[in-house]
Scaffold this active site. Structure first.
Site, PDB file in Angstrom:
ATOM      1  N   HIS A  40       0.812  -1.224   0.000  1.00  0.00           N
ATOM      2  CA  HIS A  40       0.000   0.000   0.000  1.00  0.00           C
ATOM      3  C   HIS A  40       0.848   1.277   0.000  1.00  0.00           C
ATOM      4  O   HIS A  40       0.369   2.345  -0.371  1.00  0.00           O
ATOM      5  CB  HIS A  40      -1.039  -0.002   1.132  1.00  0.00           C
ATOM      6  CG  HIS A  40      -0.495   0.300   2.495  1.00  0.00           C
ATOM      7  ND1 HIS A  40       0.124  -0.639   3.277  1.00  0.00           N
ATOM      8  CD2 HIS A  40      -0.474   1.440   3.217  1.00  0.00           C
ATOM      9  CE1 HIS A  40       0.495  -0.088   4.423  1.00  0.00           C
ATOM     10  NE2 HIS A  40       0.144   1.186   4.405  1.00  0.00           N
ATOM     11  N   LYS A  63       0.558   5.491  -2.057  1.00  0.00           N
ATOM     12  CA  LYS A  63       0.573   6.820  -1.427  1.00  0.00           C
ATOM     13  C   LYS A  63       1.054   7.842  -2.446  1.00  0.00           C
ATOM     14  O   LYS A  63       2.069   7.631  -3.111  1.00  0.00           O
ATOM     15  CB  LYS A  63       1.491   6.822  -0.189  1.00  0.00           C
ATOM     16  CG  LYS A  63       0.951   5.956   0.954  1.00  0.00           C
ATOM     17  CD  LYS A  63       1.893   6.013   2.146  1.00  0.00           C
ATOM     18  CE  LYS A  63       1.552   4.977   3.204  1.00  0.00           C
ATOM     19  NZ  LYS A  63       0.487   5.328   4.116  1.00  0.00           N
ATOM     20  N   GLU A  96       6.440   4.602  13.720  1.00  0.00           N
ATOM     21  CA  GLU A  96       5.051   4.597  14.184  1.00  0.00           C
ATOM     22  C   GLU A  96       5.054   4.802  15.690  1.00  0.00           C
ATOM     23  O   GLU A  96       5.921   4.261  16.388  1.00  0.00           O
ATOM     24  CB  GLU A  96       4.391   3.262  13.883  1.00  0.00           C
ATOM     25  CG  GLU A  96       4.242   2.995  12.408  1.00  0.00           C
ATOM     26  CD  GLU A  96       3.528   1.679  12.182  1.00  0.00           C
ATOM     27  OE1 GLU A  96       2.303   1.693  12.045  1.00  0.00           O
ATOM     28  OE2 GLU A  96       4.199   0.646  12.175  1.00  0.00           O
ATOM     29  N   ASP A 138       7.655  -7.257   8.524  1.00  0.00           N
ATOM     30  CA  ASP A 138       6.410  -6.485   8.435  1.00  0.00           C
ATOM     31  C   ASP A 138       6.595  -5.188   7.638  1.00  0.00           C
ATOM     32  O   ASP A 138       5.695  -4.766   6.919  1.00  0.00           O
ATOM     33  CB  ASP A 138       5.927  -6.160   9.866  1.00  0.00           C
ATOM     34  CG  ASP A 138       4.558  -5.497   9.884  1.00  0.00           C
ATOM     35  OD1 ASP A 138       3.663  -5.964   9.154  1.00  0.00           O
ATOM     36  OD2 ASP A 138       4.387  -4.501  10.618  1.00  0.00           O
ATOM     37  N   HIS A 180       7.701  -2.145   2.528  1.00  0.00           N
ATOM     38  CA  HIS A 180       7.589  -0.689   2.416  1.00  0.00           C
ATOM     39  C   HIS A 180       8.958   0.000   2.284  1.00  0.00           C
ATOM     40  O   HIS A 180       9.159   0.849   1.420  1.00  0.00           O
ATOM     41  CB  HIS A 180       6.838  -0.112   3.617  1.00  0.00           C
ATOM     42  CG  HIS A 180       5.519  -0.785   3.883  1.00  0.00           C
ATOM     43  ND1 HIS A 180       4.714  -1.247   2.877  1.00  0.00           N
ATOM     44  CD2 HIS A 180       4.867  -1.090   5.035  1.00  0.00           C
ATOM     45  CE1 HIS A 180       3.618  -1.800   3.394  1.00  0.00           C
ATOM     46  NE2 HIS A 180       3.699  -1.719   4.710  1.00  0.00           N
ATOM     47  N   LYS A 214       8.080   0.430  15.979  1.00  0.00           N
ATOM     48  CA  LYS A 214       6.815   0.754  16.649  1.00  0.00           C
ATOM     49  C   LYS A 214       7.144   1.394  17.988  1.00  0.00           C
ATOM     50  O   LYS A 214       8.250   1.265  18.501  1.00  0.00           O
ATOM     51  CB  LYS A 214       5.995  -0.518  16.861  1.00  0.00           C
ATOM     52  CG  LYS A 214       5.639  -1.218  15.552  1.00  0.00           C
ATOM     53  CD  LYS A 214       4.207  -1.663  15.536  1.00  0.00           C
ATOM     54  CE  LYS A 214       3.859  -2.383  14.247  1.00  0.00           C
ATOM     55  NZ  LYS A 214       3.038  -1.593  13.345  1.00  0.00           N
TER      56      LYS A 214
HETATM   57  P1  NDP Z   1      -8.114 -10.457   9.677  1.00  0.00           P
HETATM   58  O1  NDP Z   1      -7.367 -11.140  10.767  1.00  0.00           O
HETATM   59  O2  NDP Z   1      -9.172  -9.488  10.053  1.00  0.00           O
HETATM   60  O3  NDP Z   1      -8.685 -11.631   8.756  1.00  0.00           O
HETATM   61  C1  NDP Z   1      -9.579 -11.424   7.688  1.00  0.00           C
HETATM   62  C2  NDP Z   1     -10.622 -12.531   7.723  1.00  0.00           C
HETATM   63  O4  NDP Z   1      -9.976 -13.768   7.453  1.00  0.00           O
HETATM   64  C3  NDP Z   1     -11.278 -12.681   9.068  1.00  0.00           C
HETATM   65  O5  NDP Z   1     -12.411 -11.867   9.177  1.00  0.00           O
HETATM   66  C4  NDP Z   1     -11.644 -14.138   9.080  1.00  0.00           C
HETATM   67  O6  NDP Z   1     -12.882 -14.308   8.414  1.00  0.00           O
HETATM   68  C5  NDP Z   1     -10.599 -14.808   8.229  1.00  0.00           C
HETATM   69  N1  NDP Z   1      -9.566 -15.425   9.076  1.00  0.00           N
HETATM   70  C6  NDP Z   1      -8.948 -14.909  10.165  1.00  0.00           C
HETATM   71  N2  NDP Z   1      -8.058 -15.778  10.678  1.00  0.00           N
HETATM   72  C7  NDP Z   1      -8.129 -16.875   9.912  1.00  0.00           C
HETATM   73  C8  NDP Z   1      -7.446 -18.108   9.912  1.00  0.00           C
HETATM   74  N3  NDP Z   1      -6.526 -18.412  10.835  1.00  0.00           N
HETATM   75  N4  NDP Z   1      -7.765 -19.021   8.965  1.00  0.00           N
HETATM   76  C9  NDP Z   1      -8.679 -18.740   8.037  1.00  0.00           C
HETATM   77  N5  NDP Z   1      -9.363 -17.562   7.986  1.00  0.00           N
HETATM   78  C10 NDP Z   1      -9.084 -16.654   8.895  1.00  0.00           C
HETATM   79  O7  NDP Z   1      -7.058  -9.816   8.698  1.00  0.00           O
HETATM   80  P2  NDP Z   1      -7.019  -8.354   8.096  1.00  0.00           P
HETATM   81  O8  NDP Z   1      -8.336  -8.052   7.502  1.00  0.00           O
HETATM   82  O9  NDP Z   1      -6.444  -7.434   9.087  1.00  0.00           O
HETATM   83  O10 NDP Z   1      -5.909  -8.527   6.963  1.00  0.00           O
HETATM   84  C11 NDP Z   1      -6.139  -9.286   5.812  1.00  0.00           C
HETATM   85  C12 NDP Z   1      -4.833  -9.401   5.040  1.00  0.00           C
HETATM   86  O11 NDP Z   1      -4.389  -8.096   4.699  1.00  0.00           O
HETATM   87  C13 NDP Z   1      -3.705 -10.027   5.846  1.00  0.00           C
HETATM   88  O12 NDP Z   1      -2.909 -10.779   4.988  1.00  0.00           O
HETATM   89  C14 NDP Z   1      -2.906  -8.828   6.351  1.00  0.00           C
HETATM   90  O13 NDP Z   1      -1.563  -9.137   6.552  1.00  0.00           O
HETATM   91  C15 NDP Z   1      -3.091  -7.853   5.201  1.00  0.00           C
HETATM   92  N6  NDP Z   1      -2.984  -6.449   5.614  1.00  0.00           N
HETATM   93  C16 NDP Z   1      -3.857  -5.940   6.541  1.00  0.00           C
HETATM   94  C17 NDP Z   1      -3.775  -4.614   6.906  1.00  0.00           C
HETATM   95  C18 NDP Z   1      -4.738  -4.021   7.875  1.00  0.00           C
HETATM   96  O14 NDP Z   1      -4.665  -2.805   8.084  1.00  0.00           O
HETATM   97  N7  NDP Z   1      -5.639  -4.794   8.463  1.00  0.00           N
HETATM   98  C19 NDP Z   1      -2.740  -3.714   6.343  1.00  0.00           C
HETATM   99  C20 NDP Z   1      -1.902  -4.346   5.356  1.00  0.00           C
HETATM  100  C21 NDP Z   1      -2.044  -5.664   5.025  1.00  0.00           C
HETATM  101  P3  NDP Z   1     -13.842 -15.544   8.663  1.00  0.00           P
HETATM  102  O15 NDP Z   1     -13.532 -16.086  10.011  1.00  0.00           O
HETATM  103  O16 NDP Z   1     -15.192 -14.937   8.546  1.00  0.00           O
HETATM  104  O17 NDP Z   1     -13.515 -16.470   7.550  1.00  0.00           O
HETATM  105  C1  BG6 Z   2       1.376  -2.401   7.450  1.00  0.00           C
HETATM  106  C2  BG6 Z   2       1.996  -3.089   8.641  1.00  0.00           C
HETATM  107  O1  BG6 Z   2       1.846  -2.964   6.264  1.00  0.00           O
HETATM  108  O2  BG6 Z   2       1.748  -1.030   7.476  1.00  0.00           O
HETATM  109  C3  BG6 Z   2       1.578  -2.432   9.932  1.00  0.00           C
HETATM  110  O3  BG6 Z   2       1.573  -4.445   8.660  1.00  0.00           O
HETATM  111  C4  BG6 Z   2       1.855  -0.948   9.897  1.00  0.00           C
HETATM  112  O4  BG6 Z   2       2.257  -3.014  11.040  1.00  0.00           O
HETATM  113  C5  BG6 Z   2       1.283  -0.336   8.629  1.00  0.00           C
HETATM  114  O5  BG6 Z   2       1.247  -0.363  11.040  1.00  0.00           O
HETATM  115  C6  BG6 Z   2       1.736   1.112   8.490  1.00  0.00           C
HETATM  116  O6  BG6 Z   2       1.077   1.680   7.400  1.00  0.00           O
HETATM  117  P1  BG6 Z   2       0.887   3.261   7.322  1.00  0.00           P
HETATM  118  O7  BG6 Z   2       0.221   3.476   6.014  1.00  0.00           O
HETATM  119  O8  BG6 Z   2       0.020   3.622   8.503  1.00  0.00           O
HETATM  120  O9  BG6 Z   2       2.248   3.851   7.436  1.00  0.00           O
END
Ligand code: NDP
Ligand code: BG6
Length: 543
Positions: A201, A205, A239, A258, A263, A363
């Protein structure tokens, strides 16, 4: 670029864009944080700006049992509470009917058959044609099963046909070189590389994209952007938050995987790469790959000399109390996962030979700040010897005093250098520090800043996910990482991981258990990271 029609009533600011063709977007992990906090708001905003057509339809897929209405209700709640979304009832009423949801497992043939049926039904109902976008927004542990099931359910149409199929894969893409290579093999057994969008991501930016514009659209900087004029380059991505409930994920990741693998490696690539012959996916990514190849590999023994890692203790960061990392939920009490990493790297090519690149990310640092600072060499002959800003040091013990004097000297030295700082976030902009004569009878030099701020010139930049999602729909992969790029970055990171592992093994064979340096939350990291620069007569700029 790609298919589409010009939208007649598009607002001026977006007039350069084509509106996309209709498509079905399937979000795996649609019940999760990223989908609700970033993806759905980004699609909503693109729709509000009429950059997506009315028959761009979203189908959420996850295991949680939700109805279409419950899915819509969740999306609405997260958007109303999202300060980056200007929520409007009428826009929502037009958007919500395009959201659908189906629940199923990520590795279950039956679930994907139902998905196939639902997609066909919606494609027909909404007259979508056959364009499909699959977004993997789940934990990486289920990327491979999802890809397998997509292939088995015949949901992926071959590249080059009348309709397109694309897949977006979230970070982390692998956890080391071997796993990234394996995941790539798997993804490319079902998709062609042109259909794959590995997202970082940071590349979405505006300020990151502007690094290339700044370098290659202005004639005055590129001639001095090299070892003849540049003393050192620093990249800080700080951060103030701790791991905040993501302890489980972070334990398997750490700052190196991470943030550094993706990044910061992207920021180094854009800052240091050679000019591409065009601003298109192949030319830009070829140059980034060349640059990554030129990053000097580290032997296992060298790693501790060039890379510092540390973990935060309890403290106060940006006015908020932060518990020690070891006390965060999901973190092992004897964890050696790093929350901070600083890396002095070198680039072995004609342009950058001998110029240190100092990278750091962490962090629980004092404030959120992502910036790139290019420090230029001093003027070759100093006519003026009086630089303001050096007050000496007093009131400390002898050792403290010497250290303080040494530090002040470094700062005084750096005051007399030009520094160009590109602020990625916050307070997005660019500053060039120069020296000026303070008015008065004597020649007193004082640093002054030439300043450009995004907010002042353009207003707040849009969210990265908006830009990146639109690019996927338009078929432009310039801002996504290619297979060779992601594997090269992992190659360099894996060398560091291997070096750290050796360091820990050697330590556990000896009398002393391995201990990670620590830093109090709310400070700029461990003293070892300062030492990395001070031994070379440098100091960190961003503070
Ligand atoms: P979540 O932990 O919220 O998981 C997303 C969904 O996946 C959950 O709602 C759940 O849905 C399912 N899930 C969770 N754990 C498991 C598991 N162990 N096995 C199978 N399904 C599972 O993740 P995020 O939404 O935070 O992130 C999604 C992806 O994006 C990840 O790869 C993360 O690294 C990446 N990412 C996230 C960011 C963020 O800001 N959140 C930023 C950058 C990257 P259900 O149980 O309904 O199937
Ligand atoms: C994500 C990392 O890719 O970037 C997080 O998994 C981190 O740990 C985030 O907090 C930082 O993104 P930004 O856009 O807030 O600098």
């Amino acid at each position: 670029m790609s298919e589409g029609i010009i939208l007649e009533e598009a607002p001026d600011i977006h007039a350069q864009f084509q509106v996309s063709s209709p498509a079905m977007m399937v979000i795996f992990g649609a019940s999760g944080d990223l989908a609700n906090r970033k993806l759905l708001p980004a699609i909503y905003k693109l729709s509000q700006q009429r950059l997506l057509p009315p028959n761009f339809v979203i189908l959420g897929y996850a295991r949680s049992p939700l109805s279409d209405d419950e899915f819509r209700h969740r999306a609405r709640t997260s958007m109303v509470g999202n300060s980056e979304v200007e929520f409007q009832g009428s826009a929502w009423d037009a958007f919500a009917p395009r959201l659908f949801y189906i629940s199923g497992e990520y590795d279950d043939h039956e679930g994907f058959e139902r998905l196939q049926e639902r997609i066909s039904m919606l494609e027909e109902q909404w007259n979508i044609g056959g364009n499909r976008l699959f977004y993997l927004s789940t934990p990486p542990s289920v990327y491979e099963p999802i890809i397998t099931c997509l292939g088995n359910a015949d949901l992926v149409k071959p590249a080059g046909g009348h309709n397109w199929t694309r897949v977006v894969i979230e970070k982390p893409f692998g956890s080391d070189l071997q796993s990234a290579h394996k995941l790539n093999d798997h993804v490319l057994s079902v998709f062609d590389e042109d259909q794959v969008y590995r997202i970082d991501h940071y590349l979405g930016k505006e300020t990151v994209q502007n690094v290339l514009v700044f370098r290659f659209a202005n004639g005055i900087f590129e001639p001095i952007w090299n070892r003849n004029y540049v003393d050192n380059v620093q990249i800080t991505v700080a951060e103030s938050i701790g791991v905040e409930g993501r302890g489980g994920y972070y334990e398997r990741s750490g700052a190196l995987r991470d943030m550094m693998q993706n990044h910061l490696m992207q920021l180094v690539s854009l800052t240091a790469m050679e000019p591409p012959i065009a601003f298109d996916a192949k030319a830009v990514r070829d140059q980034k790959v060349n640059l990554l190849q030129a990053i000097r590999p580290l032997s296992l023994d060298e790693v501790p000399d060039y890379v510092v890692r540390a973990q935060y203790n309890a403290g106060t960061a940006d006015t908020r109390p932060v518990p020690a990392y070891l006390e965060e939920n999901g973190v092992a009490s004897d964890s050696t996962t790093e929350t901070y990493v600083a890396w002095r790297l070198e680039i072995d090519n004609w342009r950058w030979q001998g110029v240190p690149f100092y990278l750091r990310t962490g962090k629980a640092l004092p404030r959120k700040a992502s910036e790139i600072s290019v420090t230029f060499r001093r003027a070759p002959h100093l006519l003026f010897d009086s630089t303001e800003g050096f007050d000496g040091a007093s009131g400390q013990g002898e050792t403290g005093l010497q250290a303080a004097i040494q530090r002040e000297r470094l700062i005084e030295d750096s005051l007399s250098r030009n520094v160009l700082t590109m602020r990625i976030q916050p307070d997005e902009g660019i500053t060039l520090k120069t020296l000026a004569k303070r008015p008065g009878p004597s020649v007193n030099l004082t640093p002054v800043n030439l300043e450009f701020t995004y907010g002042h010139s353009f207003g707040d930049p849009p969210d990265a996910y908006q830009r990146l999602l639109l690019d996927v729909v338009l078929g432009d992969s310039t801002l996504f990482t290619r297979r060779d790029e992601v594997e090269l970055a992992w190659q360099r990171i894996t060398q560091v991981l291997d070096g750290w592992q050796m360091q820990e093994e050697q330590s556990s064979n000896g009398s002393q258990p391995f201990r990670l340096p620590t830093y109090p939350a709310g400070t700029w990291g461990p003293k070892e990271a300062d030492g990395l620069l001070e031994k070379e007569g440098q100091h960190w700029i961003a503070e």
